[in-house]
Design a protein around this motif. Structure first.
Motif, PDB file in Angstrom:
ATOM      1  N   TYR A  38      16.383  33.528  28.207  1.00 15.24           N
ATOM      2  CA  TYR A  38      16.829  33.578  27.460  1.00 15.24           C
ATOM      3  C   TYR A  38      17.312  35.090  26.124  1.00 15.24           C
ATOM      4  CZ  TYR A  38      17.112  28.765  28.265  1.00 15.24           C
ATOM      5  OH  TYR A  38      16.916  27.689  28.894  1.00 15.24           O
ATOM      6  N   PRO A  39      18.094  35.457  25.584  1.00 16.35           N
ATOM      7  CA  PRO A  39      19.849  35.027  25.325  1.00 16.35           C
ATOM      8  C   PRO A  39      20.263  35.205  27.608  1.00 16.35           C
ATOM      9  CG  PRO A  39      19.511  35.844  24.161  1.00 16.35           C
ATOM     10  CD  PRO A  39      18.756  35.994  24.541  1.00 16.35           C
ATOM     11  N   PRO A  40      21.077  34.199  27.616  1.00 16.37           N
ATOM     12  CA  PRO A  40      21.217  34.324  29.327  1.00 16.37           C
ATOM     13  C   PRO A  40      21.557  35.359  29.860  1.00 16.37           C
ATOM     14  CG  PRO A  40      22.971  32.771  27.724  1.00 16.37           C
ATOM     15  CD  PRO A  40      21.654  33.162  27.067  1.00 16.37           C
ATOM     16  N   PRO A  41      21.098  35.466  31.618  1.00 15.83           N
ATOM     17  CA  PRO A  41      21.565  36.896  31.707  1.00 15.83           C
ATOM     18  C   PRO A  41      22.981  37.671  31.972  1.00 15.83           C
ATOM     19  CG  PRO A  41      19.827  36.738  33.289  1.00 15.83           C
ATOM     20  CD  PRO A  41      20.110  34.862  31.781  1.00 15.83           C
ATOM     21  N   GLU A  42      23.907  36.098  31.636  1.00 16.63           N
ATOM     22  CA  GLU A  42      25.563  37.132  31.505  1.00 16.63           C
ATOM     23  C   GLU A  42      25.402  37.663  29.952  1.00 16.63           C
ATOM     24  OE1 GLU A  42      27.945  33.579  31.659  1.00 16.63           O
ATOM     25  OE2 GLU A  42      29.706  34.664  31.809  1.00 16.63           O
ATOM     26  N   ALA A  43      24.894  36.997  29.067  1.00 18.24           N
ATOM     27  CA  ALA A  43      24.974  37.824  27.663  1.00 18.24           C
ATOM     28  C   ALA A  43      24.588  39.181  27.735  1.00 18.24           C
ATOM     29  CB  ALA A  43      24.493  37.111  26.886  1.00 18.24           C
ATOM     30  N   LEU A  44      23.402  39.622  28.327  1.00 13.77           N
ATOM     31  CA  LEU A  44      23.289  40.518  28.486  1.00 13.77           C
ATOM     32  C   LEU A  44      24.256  41.640  29.440  1.00 13.77           C
ATOM     33  CD1 LEU A  44      20.238  42.038  27.798  1.00 13.77           C
ATOM     34  CD2 LEU A  44      19.910  41.971  30.265  1.00 13.77           C
ATOM     35  N   GLU A  45      24.071  40.804  30.616  1.00 15.32           N
ATOM     36  CA  GLU A  45      25.207  41.792  31.279  1.00 15.32           C
ATOM     37  C   GLU A  45      26.479  42.106  31.028  1.00 15.32           C
ATOM     38  OE1 GLU A  45      26.412  40.603  35.445  1.00 15.32           O
ATOM     39  OE2 GLU A  45      24.489  39.564  34.880  1.00 15.32           O
ATOM     40  N   VAL A  46      27.306  41.211  29.632  1.00  9.36           N
ATOM     41  CA  VAL A  46      28.412  41.371  29.404  1.00  9.36           C
ATOM     42  C   VAL A  46      28.209  42.816  27.739  1.00  9.36           C
ATOM     43  CG1 VAL A  46      30.252  40.239  27.696  1.00  9.36           C
ATOM     44  CG2 VAL A  46      29.663  39.463  29.749  1.00  9.36           C
ATOM     45  N   ALA A  47      26.878  42.634  27.304  1.00 13.06           N
ATOM     46  CA  ALA A  47      26.571  43.495  26.481  1.00 13.06           C
ATOM     47  C   ALA A  47      26.171  44.554  27.013  1.00 13.06           C
ATOM     48  CB  ALA A  47      25.535  42.836  25.468  1.00 13.06           C
ATOM     49  N   GLN A  48      25.924  45.136  27.560  1.00  9.27           N
ATOM     50  CA  GLN A  48      25.551  46.149  28.593  1.00  9.27           C
ATOM     51  C   GLN A  48      26.614  47.349  28.666  1.00  9.27           C
ATOM     52  OE1 GLN A  48      22.795  45.751  31.992  1.00  9.27           O
ATOM     53  NE2 GLN A  48      21.045  44.851  30.498  1.00  9.27           N
ATOM     54  N   ASP A  49      27.645  46.316  28.905  1.00  6.69           N
ATOM     55  CA  ASP A  49      29.197  47.614  29.400  1.00  6.69           C
ATOM     56  C   ASP A  49      30.112  47.465  28.052  1.00  6.69           C
ATOM     57  OD1 ASP A  49      31.310  48.132  30.568  1.00  6.69           O
ATOM     58  OD2 ASP A  49      31.102  47.515  32.243  1.00  6.69           O
ATOM     59  N   ARG A  50      30.177  47.858  27.177  1.00  3.68           N
ATOM     60  CA  ARG A  50      31.496  48.530  26.298  1.00  3.68           C
ATOM     61  C   ARG A  50      32.594  47.486  27.376  1.00  3.68           C
ATOM     62  NH1 ARG A  50      30.303  50.419  21.825  1.00  3.68           N
ATOM     63  NH2 ARG A  50      28.247  52.532  21.941  1.00  3.68           N
ATOM     64  N   LEU A  51      33.304  47.355  27.801  1.00  8.11           N
ATOM     65  CA  LEU A  51      34.274  47.304  29.324  1.00  8.11           C
ATOM     66  C   LEU A  51      34.533  45.688  29.404  1.00  8.11           C
ATOM     67  CD1 LEU A  51      37.491  48.478  29.627  1.00  8.11           C
ATOM     68  CD2 LEU A  51      36.512  48.294  32.099  1.00  8.11           C
ATOM     69  N   SER A  52      33.588  45.904  29.761  1.00  7.62           N
ATOM     70  CA  SER A  52      32.936  43.501  29.575  1.00  7.62           C
ATOM     71  C   SER A  52      33.151  43.125  28.086  1.00  7.62           C
ATOM     72  CB  SER A  52      31.884  44.016  30.320  1.00  7.62           C
ATOM     73  OG  SER A  52      31.749  44.196  31.364  1.00  7.62           O
ATOM     74  N   GLU A  53      32.540  43.666  27.463  1.00 12.22           N
ATOM     75  CA  GLU A  53      32.410  43.289  25.966  1.00 12.22           C
ATOM     76  C   GLU A  53      33.612  43.211  25.389  1.00 12.22           C
ATOM     77  OE1 GLU A  53      28.039  44.977  23.605  1.00 12.22           O
ATOM     78  OE2 GLU A  53      30.413  46.022  23.226  1.00 12.22           O
ATOM     79  N   LYS A  54      34.170  44.054  25.612  1.00  8.11           N
ATOM     80  CA  LYS A  54      35.997  44.602  24.861  1.00  8.11           C
ATOM     81  C   LYS A  54      36.517  42.976  25.307  1.00  8.11           C
ATOM     82  CE  LYS A  54      35.577  47.088  21.361  1.00  8.11           C
ATOM     83  NZ  LYS A  54      34.697  48.090  21.351  1.00  8.11           N
TER      84      LYS A  54
END
Lengths: 362, 362
Positions: free
Chosen positions: B86-102
Motif C-alpha cells: 500500500y498504496p496500490p502499485p497502480e497509484a505508484l505507476e500513475v504518479a511516476q508518469d506526469r502524462l498518466s497522472e494528468k
C-alpha cells in the motif's frame, strides 16, 4: 551528539522518540536484552555496576542521563568523573532514599507528612507514639509502584510490618487523609532557566498509577503557584538540570510533598500530545543545554496506563482523539505495557471520550 | 508487526517515529548506507531492483509501503505478489508518469492545465500551437523539486528545451498564472474510510518547497470542499490505501491539479505538531487497517524547510513554539536537511514568531 541513557525502558524509548528530531542519537545501557528502547537505538546489555559495560557505554557520549533512578551511586560517580551527568548525581542520591528526600523537603520549608527513620523496634515504637495511627511503614530504598510499604492501622500491625520490610533502613510516615494526589513536573536547563507544567491529578489503584488528568481538574492559580514554589526550591537546592517530578498530596487547598523522581515521569506522558513541548523533549533540551520549550497545555488530556494487558489497537484508535503508545514489552501481570492519551478541547468532550475508553481499559 | 518501507529518507524516518508508539516495528530498504531512517530502525542497503535485496527485505514483513515513488514498477510487482503493498502499485505507476497522472485527473473530471505528450519536434510544434505560450516542457518521469522542466517563453525556446530534456518521453503543459499553490493531503483506510487535512498553502523557491502555511490563509469551506472532492475521486478510482498528496494551483477561486504524490508529503510535515494526528501516523494506520485519526488542525502552523544548511538548534528552539526536526543528513547544497514547524493559537502570533524564525533560516 550521542546521549547516553541509563535504563532502556519505556521512558528511555520515549526519550529517543523525542530526541531524534532534535538531531540527537542515543545509546542505552540496560540489564535486559529485551529493553524496549533497544528497538530504536543501540542498547548495551549489562548491569549498572558492571565496570566494563560502563566503559563501553561512555565511549563517545556527549552527556549521560537516566530514566531509572535506582542506579548505584558508585556507577553514577564513575560516569560523572568522565563526562557531564544530568540530573546531578546528588539529586539521584536524594531521590533514592525516602529519608533523604523527606529531610530535604523539610529543610527547604516544603510541607511533608510527619516522618521518622526506623532501624529498630524501639524506633518504631517511639515514632508511632509521636506520629500516631494510621501510618505507613516504608523501605527507604527501592520502593516503587506501591511496593515496599505497609499501612499500619492498629498497634499490633507494627511488629509484623517491621519484620516483613526487613527491620531496618525504613521510614515511618504519618498517613495523609488526602483529597487527591497531584504531581508537578518541572524542567530546569543548564543555564538555570526553569519551566513548569500544569499540575496533574493522579489516580492510583493497587499502588500503580492508572489515570492522570491534565491540567488537574479545578486547578487554581494558587495551587499551581504553591507547587511551582516547592519545585523551584528543590531545583535550586540541587542545581538541578533536566525534568523533575514531585508527587504531592492535596488536602484542604494545601500540598504536602510525598516523593520526587529525578527523571521524566509517568504522570507526564500526557505532555506528548497534551502540551506544546513534551516532558521528554524538555528533558533532552535541558541536558543538552538548549532553550526549554513551552509547557502550555493544549486543551485537556487524560492519560490511562495499560497495565498487564493491552486492548485491541483498533478499538482504542476508534475513540476520537485517543493516542496509543505501546512500549513493545511482553505482557505480564502488573507490568506497564503502554498508555493511551486522550486529548480534547474542552472538559466535556474529554469526559465523554474517557467513558468510551474506560470500557476498553480495565 | 514489521512494516517494510521502500526508501529510508526523512519521510521513512518520520514514519518510524510515528509508528513505534503504535507498537509497529520497521525495516527499510535504501540504496544509501547513510539513509536517515537507519539511525532508528534496521535498514538494508540495496538497490530497489536488486532481487536479492528485495528477497531479504520482504522476509517476515506484514505489509510494504514506500516513502519514495520512483521505485521500479517491476520491484513493486515482485513485492505485491508476496505481501500486501500500500498504496496500490497502480497509484505508484500513475504518479511516476506526469502524462498518466494528468490523463487520470482529466478522466476523473478534475481540472488540469492543457497538456500534450511530446516525443518529437512535430509533437512539440503542434502542442505549442494548441496550448500557446508560456508553457512548461517537462520530463514525464523522475522530475522532482523543479528538476527536469523548462519554461518556454518564446517560440525559439522550444528546440533547445526539447534537446536539453532528451527529445522524447516529455509532456508540454500550459503555464498557469496561479495566485498560489496549495496542496491537499488525504488518507484512505483499507475499509475505504477517508479523512482530509485542511488545505495548505505552499511557497516554493528554486523549485523547492520553502514554506507551508496550514491551514492555508483565507481558506474558504468552498475551496476545501473542491479539493476534497478532487482527492476523493482519485482515492476511489485507485482503490487507494494510505496518504495521498495532491498539489494544486489556485486561480480565481478555482483549483487545477498539478501533480500527486502517493505517499506522505513535505507539505504535510506541519501535521506532526499542528494536527491531532500526523500524516505519518495516519499513513501507518491506513496501511495497517486501523481506524484513521482526526485530521483537525490544532491552531495555526507554518512549516519551514531547512535546505542546504541548518541554523543553530539553540537559536531555533529559542523561538516560542518552534519545533525542530533534523533528519541526520550531511549538509549539501539544495538538500533537505530538516524542517521547523511553528505552531500558534492565532494567525497574529504565528506571524510574529515567523518573522523571528525567518531571520534564522535563509
Amino acid at each position: 551528539m550521542i546521549v547516553g541513557v541509563l535504563g532502556g525502558g519505556q521512558l528511555g524509548r520515549m526519550l529517543a522518540l523525542a530526541g531524534y528530531p532534535l538531531g540527537l542519537r542515543f545509546r542505552f545501557l540496560d540489564p535486559s536484552p529485551e529493553a524496549p528502547a533497544g528497538h530504536l537505538a543501540p542498547c548495551l546489555t549489562g548491569n549498572y555496576d558492571d565496570q566494563e559495560a560502563l566503559e563501553s557505554f561512555t565511549s563517545g557520549l556527549s552527556v549521560v542521563t537516566y530514566e531509572f533512578e535506582n542506579v548505584p551511586a558508585s556507577s553514577v560517580g564513575f560516569l560523572a568523573e568522565r563526562l557531564p551527568v544530568y540530573p546531578p548525581p546528588e539529586a539521584l542520591e536524594v531521590a533514592q532514599d525516602r529519608l533523604s528526600e523527606k529531610t530535604l523537603f523539610r529543610k527547604l520549608g516544603i510541607p511533608v507528612p510527619p516522618f521518622a527513620p526506623i532501624d529498630t523496634p524501639e524506633d518504631l515504637q517511639s515514632a508511632l507514639e509521636r506520629i500516631g495511627l494510621p501510618a505507613v511503614l516504608k523501605t527507604r530504598r527501592f520502593g516503587y509502584d506501591g511496593k515496599g510499604q505497609v499501612v499500619l492501622h492498629r498497634p499490633e500491625d507494627a511488629a509484623p510490618a517491621l519484620h516483613a520490610l526487613g527491620g531496618r533502613n525504613l521510614i515511618l510516615e504519618g498517613f495523609v487523609a488526602f483529597e487527591r494526589e497531584v504531581s508537578i513536573l518541572a524542567a530546569r536547563g543548564r543555564s538555570g532557566a526553569t519551566v513548569f507544567y500544569p499540575l496533574v491529578e493522579n489516580q492510583h489503584a493497587g499502588g500503580i498509577l492508572r489515570i492522570s488528568l491534565a491540567p488537574a481538574p479545578n486547578l487554581t492559580p494558587e495551587l499551581q503557584a504553591q507547587a511551582q514554589d516547592y519545585a523551584a526550591r528543590v531545583l535550586e537546592a540541587l542545581d538541578y538540570v533536566g525534568v523533575l517530578a514531585i508527587e504531592l498530596f492535596q488536602r484542604e487547598g494545601q500540598l504536602l510533598a510525598n516523593e520526587m523522581a529525578p527523571r521524566v515521569h509517568n504522570s507526564g506522558h500526557w505532555t506528548i500530545e497534551g502540551a506544546e513541548t513534551s516532558q521528554f523533549e524538555n528533558h533532552l533540551r535541558a541536558v543538552q543545554g538548549l532553550p526549554l520549550g513551552s509547557t502550555a497545555a493544549r486543551g485537556h488530556a487524560a492519560m490511562l496506563n495499560l497495565i498487564g494487558t493491552t486492548p485491541e489497537p483498533a478499538a482504542v484508535l476508534a475513540v476520537p482523539n485517543a493516542h496509543l503508545h505501546l512500549y513493545g514489552k511482553s505482557p505480564r501481570p502488573g507490568r506497564k505495557l503502554g498508555h493511551v492519551t486522550l486529548r480534547a478541547d474542552d472538559p466535556a468532550s474529554l469526559e465523554a471520550h474517557l467513558t468510551e475508553l474506560r470500557r476498553l481499559i480495565p
